[in-house]
Design a protein around this motif. Structure first.
Motif, PDB file in Angstrom:
ATOM      1  N   PRO A  67      36.652  54.472  55.078  1.00  0.00           N
ATOM      2  CA  PRO A  67      36.072  54.331  54.157  1.00  0.00           C
ATOM      3  C   PRO A  67      36.236  52.840  53.992  1.00  0.00           C
ATOM      4  CG  PRO A  67      35.489  56.554  54.763  1.00  0.00           C
ATOM      5  CD  PRO A  67      36.943  56.320  55.045  1.00  0.00           C
ATOM      6  N   SER A  68      35.046  52.090  53.709  1.00  0.00           N
ATOM      7  CA  SER A  68      35.397  50.978  52.072  1.00  0.00           C
ATOM      8  C   SER A  68      34.310  49.974  51.456  1.00  0.00           C
ATOM      9  CB  SER A  68      36.358  50.321  52.866  1.00  0.00           C
ATOM     10  OG  SER A  68      36.448  49.545  51.583  1.00  0.00           O
ATOM     11  N   THR A  69      33.322  50.065  50.859  1.00  0.00           N
ATOM     12  CA  THR A  69      31.985  49.354  51.130  1.00  0.00           C
ATOM     13  C   THR A  69      32.747  48.153  50.039  1.00  0.00           C
ATOM     14  OG1 THR A  69      31.019  51.467  50.590  1.00  0.00           O
ATOM     15  CG2 THR A  69      30.520  49.485  49.530  1.00  0.00           C
ATOM     16  N   ARG A  70      33.510  48.132  48.943  1.00  0.00           N
ATOM     17  CA  ARG A  70      34.468  47.614  47.957  1.00  0.00           C
ATOM     18  C   ARG A  70      34.617  46.134  48.559  1.00  0.00           C
ATOM     19  NH1 ARG A  70      31.434  50.900  45.349  1.00  0.00           N
ATOM     20  NH2 ARG A  70      32.062  51.761  46.502  1.00  0.00           N
ATOM     21  N   THR A  71      36.397  46.718  49.286  1.00  0.00           N
ATOM     22  CA  THR A  71      37.279  45.927  49.860  1.00  0.00           C
ATOM     23  C   THR A  71      37.102  45.862  50.889  1.00  0.00           C
ATOM     24  OG1 THR A  71      38.859  48.024  48.456  1.00  0.00           O
ATOM     25  CG2 THR A  71      39.593  46.383  50.003  1.00  0.00           C
ATOM     26  N   ARG A  75      43.901  48.965  55.803  1.00  0.00           N
ATOM     27  CA  ARG A  75      42.859  49.983  55.098  1.00  0.00           C
ATOM     28  C   ARG A  75      43.501  51.244  55.344  1.00  0.00           C
ATOM     29  NH1 ARG A  75      38.924  52.154  50.608  1.00  0.00           N
ATOM     30  NH2 ARG A  75      39.879  50.560  49.492  1.00  0.00           N
ATOM     31  N   HIS A 114      47.148  49.896  46.130  1.00  0.00           N
ATOM     32  CA  HIS A 114      45.690  49.259  45.991  1.00  0.00           C
ATOM     33  C   HIS A 114      46.271  47.720  45.789  1.00  0.00           C
ATOM     34  CE1 HIS A 114      41.762  48.155  47.138  1.00  0.00           C
ATOM     35  NE2 HIS A 114      41.353  49.208  46.728  1.00  0.00           N
ATOM     36  N   GLN A 142      43.428  46.064  44.601  1.00  0.00           N
ATOM     37  CA  GLN A 142      42.258  46.385  43.246  1.00  0.00           C
ATOM     38  C   GLN A 142      43.150  46.131  42.098  1.00  0.00           C
ATOM     39  OE1 GLN A 142      39.094  47.835  43.481  1.00  0.00           O
ATOM     40  NE2 GLN A 142      39.117  47.684  41.557  1.00  0.00           N
ATOM     41  N   PRO A 152      37.976  51.173  39.570  1.00  0.00           N
ATOM     42  CA  PRO A 152      38.013  50.841  40.869  1.00  0.00           C
ATOM     43  C   PRO A 152      36.326  51.098  41.209  1.00  0.00           C
ATOM     44  CG  PRO A 152      39.389  53.148  40.995  1.00  0.00           C
ATOM     45  CD  PRO A 152      39.039  52.856  40.156  1.00  0.00           C
ATOM     46  N   LEU A 153      35.854  52.039  41.426  1.00  0.00           N
ATOM     47  CA  LEU A 153      34.176  52.709  42.561  1.00  0.00           C
ATOM     48  C   LEU A 153      34.990  53.052  43.655  1.00  0.00           C
ATOM     49  CD1 LEU A 153      32.003  49.985  40.836  1.00  0.00           C
ATOM     50  CD2 LEU A 153      32.076  52.130  39.894  1.00  0.00           C
ATOM     51  N   PRO A 154      34.224  53.717  44.408  1.00  0.00           N
ATOM     52  CA  PRO A 154      33.117  54.254  43.789  1.00  0.00           C
ATOM     53  C   PRO A 154      32.978  55.541  43.290  1.00  0.00           C
ATOM     54  CG  PRO A 154      34.008  55.661  46.058  1.00  0.00           C
ATOM     55  CD  PRO A 154      34.525  54.434  45.394  1.00  0.00           C
TER      56      PRO A 154
END
Ligand code: CP
Length: 285
Positions: free
Chosen positions: A34-38, A88, A116, A119, A245-247
């Protein structure tokens, strides 16, 4: 520094002059975690550069088992459809399996617990936007550094700059491991410290802390010891920035968000321009 200057040009509203060449290009986002930002960040950055994207999350299981096709077969297949990869994967070693099967640019969007790198570029850009330099900085990492791919890549990136001091606040089992320490140049000083010594850093980098990781299970009590709290922020110098880096799960208390040291959402805002710069520089063909 070239990436910083390209990112700045996009931040300042430069119209991407690569757009015309990119109109027929397709970026393949292969995200096996899973990834939101990247994922969203690279997808939007690509669109802004005129690049179309396709997304693959999992390959189809066979009918009678949960086997999936090999990553090398997936890559050999996707080579016919895309012009660049953004990948990823949960395996540290995945790029050893991918790179021999493609001549296309491959952008590592996080491989297991290892690295990463995009990032790290985002983080370096955000640091530069605050301090106007990447030299002469003290950065304190707090939390699980051992399994933080973002921390590894940022520490390795900082090898390229002068007079960098790194402090680590983590449980003994979750400090920076020898294989990363060995790759640092002699001009980087790494020290283990405690929260009592906070106050001398330019950056407090919260690297998170999973309750279960390959070193074992950690209680909420221990995890709480390595969270950033309002009391910790009171010890920081006024110019120090808090990054993540979040989350964010529970590694930074919510009331820290309202302090002037909190920088993690600004770090995320700047990430769009850093990602556009990464695509612009590494995906020119
Ligand atoms: N920072 C980061 O990698 O976030 P995602 O997992 O949401 O992509």
């Amino acid at each position: 520094m070239q990436l910083i200057s390209i990112a700045d040009s996009f931040l300042n509203g430069a119209k991407p002059n690569v757009m015309k060449n990119n109109l027929q290009k397709v970026g393949g986002l292969l995200f096996f975690e899973p990834s939101t930002r990247t994922r969203i960040g690279f997808e939007v950055a690509a669109w802004k550069l005129g690049i179309k994207t396709v997304f693959l999350e999992k390959t189809k299981p066979s009918k009678s088992t949960d086997w999936v096709e090999t990553i090398s077969d997936t890559i050999k297949t996707m080579n016919a459809f895309v012009d660049y990869y953004f990948i990823r994967h949960p395996s540290n070693e995945i790029f050893n399996e991918i790179v021999p099967h493609t001549a296309l640019p491959v952008i590592n969007c996080g491989n297991g617990y290892d690295e990463h790198p995009t990032q790290a570029i985002i983080d370096a850009y955000a640091i530069y936007k605050k301090f106007n330099t990447l030299d002469d900085l003290t950065i304190t990492f707090i939390g699980d550094v051992r399994y933080s791919r973002a921390a590894h890549s940022l520490i390795l990136l900082l090898r390229n700059f002068n007079n960098i001091k790194i402090n680590i606040i983590s449980p003994a089992k979750l400090g920076l491991q020898n294989d990363y320490l060995k790759r640092l140049s002699s001009n980087i000083e790494v020290r283990k410290i405690t929260k009592l010594e906070l106050g001398k850093e330019d950056i407090l980098y919260s690297s998170g802390f999973a309750p279960i990781n390959p070193s074992g299970t950690f209680s909420q009590e221990i995890i709480k010891k390595y969270a950033v709290t309002l009391d910790d922020v009171k010890k920081l110098n006024s110019n120090c920035i808090i990054m993540n880096p979040l989350p964010r799960i529970d590694e930074i208390d919510l009331d820290v968000d309202d302090t002037k040291n909190a920088y993690y959402f600004r770090q995320n805002e700047l990430s769009l321009y850093a990602r556009m710069a990464i695509i612009d520089l590494f995906c020119r063909q």
